[in-house]
Design a protein around this motif. Structure first.
Motif, PDB file in Angstrom:
ATOM      1  N   ALA A 122       0.838  -1.208   0.000  1.00 33.95           N
ATOM      2  CA  ALA A 122       0.000   0.000   0.000  1.00 33.95           C
ATOM      3  C   ALA A 122       0.868   1.252   0.000  1.00 33.95           C
ATOM      4  N   LYS A 123       1.923   1.248   0.775  1.00 35.65           N
ATOM      5  CA  LYS A 123       2.849   2.383   0.802  1.00 35.65           C
ATOM      6  C   LYS A 123       3.486   2.581  -0.566  1.00 35.65           C
ATOM      7  N   ALA A 124       3.871   1.469  -1.205  1.00 32.54           N
ATOM      8  CA  ALA A 124       4.487   1.569  -2.518  1.00 32.54           C
ATOM      9  C   ALA A 124       3.535   2.195  -3.525  1.00 32.54           C
ATOM     10  N   LEU A 125       2.266   1.786  -3.490  1.00 35.34           N
ATOM     11  CA  LEU A 125       1.297   2.347  -4.436  1.00 35.34           C
ATOM     12  C   LEU A 125       1.131   3.845  -4.228  1.00 35.34           C
ATOM     13  N   ALA A 159      -6.742  -4.650  -6.133  1.00 32.97           N
ATOM     14  CA  ALA A 159      -7.790  -3.646  -6.314  1.00 32.97           C
ATOM     15  C   ALA A 159      -8.135  -2.971  -4.991  1.00 32.97           C
ATOM     16  N   GLU A 160      -8.161  -3.740  -3.906  1.00 33.36           N
ATOM     17  CA  GLU A 160      -8.434  -3.164  -2.589  1.00 33.36           C
ATOM     18  C   GLU A 160      -7.313  -2.206  -2.161  1.00 33.36           C
ATOM     19  N   LEU A 161      -6.070  -2.589  -2.446  1.00 28.51           N
ATOM     20  CA  LEU A 161      -4.945  -1.738  -2.083  1.00 28.51           C
ATOM     21  C   LEU A 161      -4.940  -0.436  -2.871  1.00 28.51           C
ATOM     22  N   ALA A 162      -5.406  -0.497  -4.123  1.00 28.19           N
ATOM     23  CA  ALA A 162      -5.395   0.686  -4.980  1.00 28.19           C
ATOM     24  C   ALA A 162      -6.600   1.580  -4.753  1.00 28.19           C
ATOM     25  N   GLY A 166      -8.287   6.415  -5.206  1.00 28.32           N
ATOM     26  CA  GLY A 166      -9.402   6.982  -5.948  1.00 28.32           C
ATOM     27  C   GLY A 166      -9.278   6.662  -7.426  1.00 28.32           C
ATOM     28  N   GLY A 167     -10.026   7.349  -8.226  1.00 27.34           N
ATOM     29  CA  GLY A 167      -9.912   7.162  -9.663  1.00 27.34           C
ATOM     30  C   GLY A 167     -10.451   5.825 -10.122  1.00 27.34           C
ATOM     31  N   GLN A 168      -9.766   5.200 -11.070  1.00 34.71           N
ATOM     32  CA  GLN A 168     -10.228   3.975 -11.705  1.00 34.71           C
ATOM     33  C   GLN A 168      -9.184   2.874 -11.596  1.00 34.71           C
ATOM     34  N   VAL A 169      -9.658   1.661 -11.411  1.00 30.41           N
ATOM     35  CA  VAL A 169      -8.799   0.474 -11.429  1.00 30.41           C
ATOM     36  C   VAL A 169      -9.403  -0.511 -12.433  1.00 30.41           C
ATOM     37  N   ARG A 170      -8.631  -0.856 -13.455  1.00 30.65           N
ATOM     38  CA  ARG A 170      -9.103  -1.820 -14.452  1.00 30.65           C
ATOM     39  C   ARG A 170      -8.207  -3.046 -14.409  1.00 30.65           C
ATOM     40  N   ILE A 171      -8.814  -4.197 -14.175  1.00 37.27           N
ATOM     41  CA  ILE A 171      -8.079  -5.463 -14.112  1.00 37.27           C
ATOM     42  C   ILE A 171      -8.257  -6.190 -15.437  1.00 37.27           C
ATOM     43  N   GLU A 172      -7.147  -6.644 -15.987  1.00 38.12           N
ATOM     44  CA  GLU A 172      -7.167  -7.411 -17.234  1.00 38.12           C
ATOM     45  C   GLU A 172      -6.510  -8.764 -16.974  1.00 38.12           C
ATOM     46  N   GLN A 173      -7.288  -9.825 -17.033  1.00 44.25           N
ATOM     47  CA  GLN A 173      -6.765 -11.162 -16.796  1.00 44.25           C
ATOM     48  C   GLN A 173      -5.901 -11.602 -17.980  1.00 44.25           C
ATOM     49  N   ALA A 192      -3.117  -4.697 -13.892  1.00 46.93           N
ATOM     50  CA  ALA A 192      -4.009  -3.683 -13.327  1.00 46.93           C
ATOM     51  C   ALA A 192      -3.549  -2.321 -13.830  1.00 46.93           C
ATOM     52  N   VAL A 193      -4.448  -1.615 -14.487  1.00 48.80           N
ATOM     53  CA  VAL A 193      -4.179  -0.248 -14.907  1.00 48.80           C
ATOM     54  C   VAL A 193      -4.925   0.673 -13.941  1.00 48.80           C
ATOM     55  N   VAL A 194      -4.170   1.406 -13.163  1.00 46.22           N
ATOM     56  CA  VAL A 194      -4.726   2.245 -12.102  1.00 46.22           C
ATOM     57  C   VAL A 194      -4.540   3.705 -12.507  1.00 46.22           C
ATOM     58  N   ARG A 195      -5.643   4.408 -12.568  1.00 44.57           N
ATOM     59  CA  ARG A 195      -5.602   5.845 -12.858  1.00 44.57           C
ATOM     60  C   ARG A 195      -6.013   6.582 -11.580  1.00 44.57           C
TER      61      ARG A 195
END
Length: 369
Positions: A122-125, A159-162, A166-173, A192-195
């Motif tokens: 979480a700190k890293a993110l 996803a929970e950590l990100a 805020g913003g958007q989190v998109r997971i692509e398997q 995971a593309v996190v905006r």
């Protein structure tokens, strides 16, 4: 063996894995296609953290991005520098969580198979989000590797950590696409593309303070029943309301608190101060000066006895000590001829003025040009 030594030892054979070295043209093409979808349009500034031997950084550079690649293992870095020579990419030695780059420099931060191994993801993110420009994105390639006893980080957990960003989190398997791995895989692999949400605009309360003078005296009131600074002296003051300019707010507050009608032409700006309370909240205070003459504007009276237990004239020099520190700092600066001031309390500072305490006032220089 520490982490750095482990990856140094692994450097010699790291590229043997199909998704590490990308030596197979089909695997390389599959990753290149994914990067096109995940990264912003080129040319963008891309930071590859934990870059390993630099294979993915090389793909990004080949797509026209300005790439900075960071790793802490010396032998990994040596291979990355060799691989990225001539690509225009920077290769830096540094830790993935605290890379040797500045905040807000990148359009994308790319991190592959690193987050799961960190002690505080979480700190890293949070740190990585701070490296982004407004509108930037994190591109995180992670997974839970192995079927019997998997290691890694699940997409749900990431996803929970990100989420706090805020913003958007998109997971692509990604496990279903063997072209990415050079073989069939049956564990969890994803991107995971996190905006992150853009930072909120800085907003502060604006308040106004009246230095009402009568000869060598100024008018002060003793606060009571407010829950803030009760028992201490303070100048007539209040908050600016929505849609109100600071001078109009001062004129309104003077009438509401002390029954004095101020002529706008006679209200002069004395000082502007940014103040931080001991609890960390900040505000901007406008201090206005006005002169009181008998028979002009009305005699001051305590019109808010539920907030003020005493209203009276006090010498400007010397000022009484039993004042709110914020107000005292502003009037001290006014007496010194200063126009702009920072007054930034530290945690644990008293609200009351302390003659023997630290001086938190910092005058700001200004130009008449």
């Amino acid at each position: 063996m520490n982490t750095e030594d482990y990856w140094d030892v692994a450097a010699d054979h790291f590229d043997d894995e199909p998704d590490h070295g990308l030596r197979d043209p089909r695997v390389r093409a599959a990753w290149a296609a994914r990067l096109l979808a995940w990264l912003p349009d080129a040319p963008s500034d891309v930071l590859d953290l934990g870059c390993g031997t630099g294979t993915v950084a090389l793909l990004a550079a080949g797509q026209g991005h300005r790439v900075t690649a960071v790793d802490r293992a010396p032998r990994m870095l040596a291979r990355a520098r060799e691989k990225l020579a001539g690509s225009g990419a920077r290769v830096l030695a540094g830790d993935a969580v605290e890379p040797p780059v500045g905040d807000g420099e990148f359009d994308a931060v790319l991190v592959r198979h690193v987050l799961w191994a960190l002690p505080d993801p979480a700190k890293a993110l949070r740190r990585w989000a701070g490296l982004l420009r407004r509108g930037g994105r994190l591109v995180l390639v992670e997974g839970r590797w192995g079927e019997a006893d998997p290691v890694g980080i699940s997409a749900d957990t990431l996803a929970e950590l990100a989420a706090p960003l805020g913003g958007q989190v998109r997971i692509e398997q990604l496990a279903h696409d063997p072209a990415l791995w050079g073989r069939e895989v049956h564990d969890e692999r994803y991107a995971a593309v996190v905006r992150p949400a853009p930072p909120s605009r800085h907003a502060e309360i604006v308040d106004v303070h009246l230095i009402l003078r009568r000869g060598g005296d100024i008018l002060l009131g003793r606060r009571a029943g407010t829950g803030y600074g009760d028992g201490l002296l303070n100048a007539p003051s209040g908050h600016v309301e929505a849609g109100e300019d600071v001078r109009a707010a001062m004129i309104r507050e003077a009438y509401e608190e002390i029954g004095v009608t101020l002529d706008p032409a006679e209200v002069r700006v004395a000082l502007v101060m940014q103040h931080r309370a001991p609890g960390g909240d900040t505000r901007v205070g406008w201090f206005f000066e006005a002169r009181h003459a008998p028979g002009t504007g009305g005699e001051p009276e305590n019109r808010e006895p539920h907030k003020c237990s005493q209203l009276g004239w006090f010498p400007l020099d010397p000022l009484p000590d039993d004042m709110i520190a914020y107000c005292r700092a502003g009037i001290d600066a006014y007496r010194a001829g200063q126009c702009f001031l920072l007054h930034l309390h530290e945690a644990g500072d008293p609200i009351a003025y302390d003659p023997g305490g630290p001086d938190r006032a910092v005058p700001l220089s200004w130009s008449r040009t």
